[in-house]
Design a protein around this motif. Sequence first.
Motif, mmCIF file in Angstrom:
data_model
loop_
_atom_site.group_PDB
_atom_site.id
_atom_site.type_symbol
_atom_site.label_atom_id
_atom_site.label_comp_id
_atom_site.label_asym_id
_atom_site.label_seq_id
_atom_site.Cartn_x
_atom_site.Cartn_y
_atom_site.Cartn_z
ATOM 1 N N TYR A 2 -15.928 2.889 25.438
ATOM 2 C CA TYR A 2 -14.784 2.180 24.867
ATOM 3 C C TYR A 2 -15.027 0.676 24.738
ATOM 4 N N GLY A 3 -16.291 0.251 24.792
ATOM 5 C CA GLY A 3 -16.628 -1.134 24.507
ATOM 6 C C GLY A 3 -16.640 -2.083 25.693
ATOM 7 N N CYS A 4 -16.652 -1.546 26.889
ATOM 8 C CA CYS A 4 -16.691 -2.384 28.085
ATOM 9 C C CYS A 4 -17.902 -3.315 28.037
ATOM 10 N N THR A 5 -17.686 -4.582 28.370
ATOM 11 C CA THR A 5 -18.774 -5.557 28.354
ATOM 12 C C THR A 5 -19.185 -6.010 29.751
ATOM 13 N N ASP A 47 -13.348 -8.690 16.765
ATOM 14 C CA ASP A 47 -13.101 -9.977 17.412
ATOM 15 C C ASP A 47 -11.965 -9.902 18.440
ATOM 16 N N ALA A 48 -11.736 -8.723 18.976
ATOM 17 C CA ALA A 48 -10.631 -8.524 19.923
ATOM 18 C C ALA A 48 -10.835 -9.340 21.187
ATOM 19 N N GLU A 49 -9.723 -9.796 21.741
ATOM 20 C CA GLU A 49 -9.761 -10.520 23.007
ATOM 21 C C GLU A 49 -10.293 -9.599 24.102
ATOM 22 N N GLN A 50 -11.066 -10.162 25.018
ATOM 23 C CA GLN A 50 -11.623 -9.397 26.128
ATOM 24 C C GLN A 50 -10.645 -9.432 27.309
ATOM 25 N N ILE A 51 -10.322 -8.269 27.855
ATOM 26 C CA ILE A 51 -9.341 -8.132 28.924
ATOM 27 C C ILE A 51 -10.050 -7.840 30.248
ATOM 28 N N PRO A 95 -12.404 -4.695 25.440
ATOM 29 C CA PRO A 95 -11.711 -5.320 24.310
ATOM 30 C C PRO A 95 -10.277 -4.795 24.232
ATOM 31 N N ASP A 96 -9.340 -5.683 23.906
ATOM 32 C CA ASP A 96 -7.927 -5.302 23.861
ATOM 33 C C ASP A 96 -7.650 -4.274 22.768
#
Length: 170
Positions: free
Chosen positions: A35-38, A64-68, A58-59
């Motif tokens: 799910y795009g975890c960084t 370019d989604a904000e990182q939560i 990512p939200d």
Amino acid sequence: MARELPSGMSFVKSANTSVPVARSRAELERVLRRYGCTGFGSSQDFKEHRIIVHFVVPDTVEEDAEQIPVRLEVDVRLVCDHLYGWDARGYNEREWAQAERVAWRQLILWVDAACSAAAAGVQKMSEAFFAHTVVRGDDGVARRLVDHLDALSGGNWRALLSSGTTNEGR
């Protein structure tokens, strides 16, 4: 194998899991990456029986989604209580080990369901993990939003949930 729950206790999914903690931890990381975890990390306090998992997601699905930043905390004692009930004798090592395995399986179920809903557009990641989103308070300390609310209200913010609520608007 887990004993039967005391009366009044509810069903606990994965109560009889035999999946080792290391395998569950690796599976949780794979779920988050899907799910795009960084960023991902975990720690355990064996004395306090706590598991802490932190990650950044990512939200939304936009590029370019904000990182939560999220921190999930699990008190294995509570899992043990729900599996076995508490009594004066305490728990044995086998029960602690099973409660720890169950806690990690629950983390996977929780995170996968929340991320799946966000990926389908049902909610944003920030909504799915709202209480566990990490924020920085005026004092500069980073903590989960739920802990921040506790600090601001002296632990009384939950009283707002039940005071003055109605079914209007439903």
